[in-house]
Design a protein around this motif. Structure first.
Motif, PDB file in Angstrom:
ATOM      1  N   PHE A  59       4.160  -6.738 -12.544  1.00 57.14           N
ATOM      2  CA  PHE A  59       3.863  -5.602 -11.679  1.00 57.14           C
ATOM      3  C   PHE A  59       2.449  -5.118 -11.977  1.00 57.14           C
ATOM      4  CE2 PHE A  59       8.478  -5.493 -12.043  1.00 57.14           C
ATOM      5  CZ  PHE A  59       8.883  -5.252 -10.739  1.00 57.14           C
ATOM      6  N   HIS A  60       1.719  -4.766 -10.925  1.00 52.30           N
ATOM      7  CA  HIS A  60       0.396  -4.183 -11.083  1.00 52.30           C
ATOM      8  C   HIS A  60       0.312  -2.930 -10.219  1.00 52.30           C
ATOM      9  CE1 HIS A  60      -0.918  -7.835 -13.103  1.00 52.30           C
ATOM     10  NE2 HIS A  60      -0.490  -8.547 -12.072  1.00 52.30           N
ATOM     11  N   LEU A  61      -0.111  -1.846 -10.814  1.00 55.46           N
ATOM     12  CA  LEU A  61      -0.370  -0.611 -10.074  1.00 55.46           C
ATOM     13  C   LEU A  61      -1.859  -0.341 -10.152  1.00 55.46           C
ATOM     14  CD1 LEU A  61       0.469   1.981  -8.598  1.00 55.46           C
ATOM     15  CD2 LEU A  61       0.922   3.015 -10.848  1.00 55.46           C
ATOM     16  N   ILE A  62      -2.511  -0.373  -8.988  1.00 52.15           N
ATOM     17  CA  ILE A  62      -3.952  -0.149  -8.957  1.00 52.15           C
ATOM     18  C   ILE A  62      -4.290   0.958  -7.980  1.00 52.15           C
ATOM     19  CG2 ILE A  62      -4.429  -2.558  -9.570  1.00 52.15           C
ATOM     20  CD1 ILE A  62      -5.254  -3.029  -6.644  1.00 52.15           C
ATOM     21  N   ASN A  63      -5.487   1.513  -8.136  1.00 52.83           N
ATOM     22  CA  ASN A  63      -5.972   2.578  -7.251  1.00 52.83           C
ATOM     23  C   ASN A  63      -6.993   2.018  -6.277  1.00 52.83           C
ATOM     24  OD1 ASN A  63      -4.482   4.696  -8.564  1.00 52.83           O
ATOM     25  ND2 ASN A  63      -5.966   4.572 -10.238  1.00 52.83           N
ATOM     26  N   SER A  64      -7.067   2.649  -5.126  1.00 51.94           N
ATOM     27  CA  SER A  64      -7.990   2.218  -4.076  1.00 51.94           C
ATOM     28  C   SER A  64      -8.388   3.421  -3.248  1.00 51.94           C
ATOM     29  CB  SER A  64      -7.307   1.159  -3.195  1.00 51.94           C
ATOM     30  OG  SER A  64      -7.984   0.979  -1.967  1.00 51.94           O
ATOM     31  N   LEU A  65      -9.437   3.261  -2.475  1.00 56.30           N
ATOM     32  CA  LEU A  65      -9.744   4.272  -1.468  1.00 56.30           C
ATOM     33  C   LEU A  65      -8.615   4.320  -0.448  1.00 56.30           C
ATOM     34  CD1 LEU A  65     -13.539   3.501  -0.821  1.00 56.30           C
ATOM     35  CD2 LEU A  65     -12.567   5.401  -2.135  1.00 56.30           C
ATOM     36  N   LYS A  66      -8.411   5.484   0.142  1.00 60.75           N
ATOM     37  CA  LYS A  66      -7.336   5.678   1.105  1.00 60.75           C
ATOM     38  C   LYS A  66      -7.566   4.838   2.357  1.00 60.75           C
ATOM     39  CE  LYS A  66      -5.155   9.354   3.846  1.00 60.75           C
ATOM     40  NZ  LYS A  66      -5.204  10.802   4.168  1.00 60.75           N
ATOM     41  N   GLU A 122       3.464 -11.939  -8.398  1.00 63.36           N
ATOM     42  CA  GLU A 122       3.396 -10.561  -8.847  1.00 63.36           C
ATOM     43  C   GLU A 122       3.689  -9.630  -7.687  1.00 63.36           C
ATOM     44  OE1 GLU A 122      -0.228 -11.945  -9.621  1.00 63.36           O
ATOM     45  OE2 GLU A 122      -0.280 -12.042  -7.447  1.00 63.36           O
ATOM     46  N   ILE A 123       3.980  -8.390  -8.032  1.00 61.75           N
ATOM     47  CA  ILE A 123       4.112  -7.318  -7.049  1.00 61.75           C
ATOM     48  C   ILE A 123       3.003  -6.321  -7.342  1.00 61.75           C
ATOM     49  CG2 ILE A 123       5.548  -5.459  -6.138  1.00 61.75           C
ATOM     50  CD1 ILE A 123       8.007  -7.083  -6.895  1.00 61.75           C
ATOM     51  N   ILE A 124       2.138  -6.106  -6.353  1.00 60.46           N
ATOM     52  CA  ILE A 124       0.962  -5.248  -6.516  1.00 60.46           C
ATOM     53  C   ILE A 124       1.147  -3.987  -5.682  1.00 60.46           C
ATOM     54  CG2 ILE A 124      -1.543  -5.098  -6.297  1.00 60.46           C
ATOM     55  CD1 ILE A 124      -1.528  -8.231  -6.267  1.00 60.46           C
ATOM     56  N   ILE A 125       1.215  -2.850  -6.343  1.00 63.45           N
ATOM     57  CA  ILE A 125       1.321  -1.565  -5.647  1.00 63.45           C
ATOM     58  C   ILE A 125      -0.067  -0.943  -5.646  1.00 63.45           C
ATOM     59  CG2 ILE A 125       2.453   0.677  -5.594  1.00 63.45           C
ATOM     60  CD1 ILE A 125       3.961  -1.929  -7.834  1.00 63.45           C
ATOM     61  N   VAL A 126      -0.582  -0.649  -4.454  1.00 67.46           N
ATOM     62  CA  VAL A 126      -1.949  -0.137  -4.332  1.00 67.46           C
ATOM     63  C   VAL A 126      -1.894   1.304  -3.833  1.00 67.46           C
ATOM     64  CG1 VAL A 126      -4.262  -0.576  -3.444  1.00 67.46           C
ATOM     65  CG2 VAL A 126      -2.634  -2.481  -3.669  1.00 67.46           C
ATOM     66  N   ASP A 127      -2.233   2.230  -4.709  1.00 63.35           N
ATOM     67  CA  ASP A 127      -2.158   3.646  -4.360  1.00 63.35           C
ATOM     68  C   ASP A 127      -3.465   4.130  -3.744  1.00 63.35           C
ATOM     69  OD1 ASP A 127      -0.575   6.247  -4.656  1.00 63.35           O
ATOM     70  OD2 ASP A 127      -2.515   6.764  -5.529  1.00 63.35           O
ATOM     71  N   GLY A 128      -3.338   4.869  -2.644  1.00 60.62           N
ATOM     72  CA  GLY A 128      -4.511   5.359  -1.935  1.00 60.62           C
ATOM     73  C   GLY A 128      -4.831   6.813  -2.210  1.00 60.62           C
ATOM     74  N   GLY A 129      -4.335   7.335  -3.344  1.00 64.37           N
ATOM     75  CA  GLY A 129      -4.635   8.724  -3.688  1.00 64.37           C
ATOM     76  C   GLY A 129      -3.449   9.648  -3.538  1.00 64.37           C
ATOM     77  N   ARG A 151      -4.905   1.837   4.706  1.00 68.07           N
ATOM     78  CA  ARG A 151      -4.131   0.621   4.450  1.00 68.07           C
ATOM     79  C   ARG A 151      -5.014  -0.621   4.375  1.00 68.07           C
ATOM     80  NH1 ARG A 151       1.197   1.770   8.077  1.00 68.07           N
ATOM     81  NH2 ARG A 151       2.547   2.540   6.406  1.00 68.07           N
ATOM     82  N   ALA A 152      -6.007  -0.730   5.249  1.00 65.73           N
ATOM     83  CA  ALA A 152      -6.876  -1.909   5.226  1.00 65.73           C
ATOM     84  C   ALA A 152      -7.566  -2.020   3.870  1.00 65.73           C
ATOM     85  CB  ALA A 152      -7.907  -1.834   6.355  1.00 65.73           C
ATOM     86  N   LYS A 153      -8.131  -0.913   3.389  1.00 63.58           N
ATOM     87  CA  LYS A 153      -8.819  -0.920   2.097  1.00 63.58           C
ATOM     88  C   LYS A 153      -7.838  -1.201   0.955  1.00 63.58           C
ATOM     89  CE  LYS A 153     -12.339   2.318   3.706  1.00 63.58           C
ATOM     90  NZ  LYS A 153     -12.885   3.695   3.611  1.00 63.58           N
ATOM     91  N   GLN A 154      -6.671  -0.616   1.031  1.00 62.19           N
ATOM     92  CA  GLN A 154      -5.684  -0.792  -0.029  1.00 62.19           C
ATOM     93  C   GLN A 154      -5.171  -2.236  -0.079  1.00 62.19           C
ATOM     94  OE1 GLN A 154      -3.997   3.411   1.226  1.00 62.19           O
ATOM     95  NE2 GLN A 154      -2.667   2.568  -0.352  1.00 62.19           N
ATOM     96  N   PRO A 168       0.845  -1.197   0.000  1.00 58.45           N
ATOM     97  CA  PRO A 168       0.000   0.000   0.000  1.00 58.45           C
ATOM     98  C   PRO A 168       0.882   1.248   0.000  1.00 58.45           C
ATOM     99  CG  PRO A 168       0.142  -0.890   2.217  1.00 58.45           C
ATOM    100  CD  PRO A 168       0.922  -1.832   1.323  1.00 58.45           C
ATOM    101  N   VAL A 169       0.550   2.221  -0.833  1.00 62.38           N
ATOM    102  CA  VAL A 169       1.361   3.437  -0.894  1.00 62.38           C
ATOM    103  C   VAL A 169       0.479   4.676  -0.835  1.00 62.38           C
ATOM    104  CG1 VAL A 169       3.234   2.344  -2.199  1.00 62.38           C
ATOM    105  CG2 VAL A 169       1.380   3.479  -3.437  1.00 62.38           C
ATOM    106  N   LEU A 170       1.057   5.729  -0.303  1.00 58.87           N
ATOM    107  CA  LEU A 170       0.442   7.059  -0.302  1.00 58.87           C
ATOM    108  C   LEU A 170       1.574   8.074  -0.204  1.00 58.87           C
ATOM    109  CD1 LEU A 170      -2.204   8.723  -0.270  1.00 58.87           C
ATOM    110  CD2 LEU A 170      -2.017   8.738   2.225  1.00 58.87           C
TER     111      LEU A 170
END
Length: 238
Positions: free
Chosen positions: A65-72, A35-42, A74-77, A9-11
């Motif tokens: 590699f996967h870069l996806i968006n999520s709601l802010k 895979e490596i999944i980077i989940v951006d929280g905005g 860490r739990a959600k991401q 999870p990243v922000l």
């Protein structure tokens, strides 16, 4: 063969994320990583552009590699990342924490021995006596010594059985999952160091930040709601 899906999870991690991604690709066997999944929280900095540039120019064609968006949050991401993960093992990792070399082998070997969840012991990137002592205690399999900076590996099956991270918690989500694992007697500490940044301690001061972490722990133990924990965190730490 068990494979690992790494979820980060990243922000606003423009200054750290490429270093971590490079480290992960250089210190693991590509055959072990689904895979490596980077989940951006905005993120409002350059995180997204930097990750995209790294992925497009990566010479590690064997790693997806996967870069996806999520709601802010860490739990959600992390939950969002777990939904697209294809590996049998989920590995949740903070953007400023570096697992030991061959972390993939260590995790897979541990799971294959029947330990379905756990973490690494912690080492801070500081020689301050308190942080060295705090890290030393993390080698023991005591619930009070756990935290998200130690990372978290867990089989996808067990993660789904628990219901993933509790998204009602904006903070403290790692402890909630860990509590469930201890209830099931499904937690082990791998005796190798994950190295994590002390940037928050440098920002707030070691004793001040440690005091507030203790207060959050005590408040939760006394029954504080997720909302009250987050309000305290916002007031004293963010």
């Amino acid at each position: 063969m068990n494979k690992i899906s790494i979820v980060i999870p990243v922000l606003n991690e423009a200054s750290t994320i490429v270093s971590l991604l490079q480290y992960l690709t250089e210190n693991s066997l590509h055959a072990n990583i689904a895979e490596i999944i980077i989940v951006d929280g905005g993120s409002t900095d350059n995180t997204l552009n930097i990750v995209n540039h790294f992925v497009q120019n990566s010479t590690n064609d064997c790693i997806n590699f996967h870069l996806i968006n999520s709601l802010k949050g860490r739990a959600k991401q992390m939950n969002a990342g777990s939904l697209i993960a294809t590996g049998e093992i989920l590995y949740f990792l903070h953007a400023d924490s570096y697992p030991p070399k061959n972390f993939d082998k260590l995790i897979i070997n541990t799971v294959e021995k029947g330990h379905l969840a756990g973490c690494f012991k912690l080492k801070f990137d500081s020689n301050h006596w308190w942080l060295r002592l705090a890290g030393w205690f993390t080698q023991f399999n005591w619930k009070a010594c756990r935290g998200g900076d130690q990372s978290q590996f867990i089989t996808k099956t067990l993660f789904k059985e628990i219901g993933g991270y509790d998204e009602t918690f904006t903070i403290y989500e790692d402890y909630i999952l860990i509590n469930e694992l201890y209830k099931r007697n499904q937690f082990i500490v791998i005796n190798h160091n994950i190295k994590t940044s002390t940037r928050r301690y440098k920002k707030h001061g070691i004793w001040k930040l440690q005091y507030h972490f203790w207060m959050i722990y005590i408040k939760k133990w006394l029954g504080a709601s997720p909302e009250n924990l987050y309000k305290y965190y916002q007031k004293h730490i963010t």
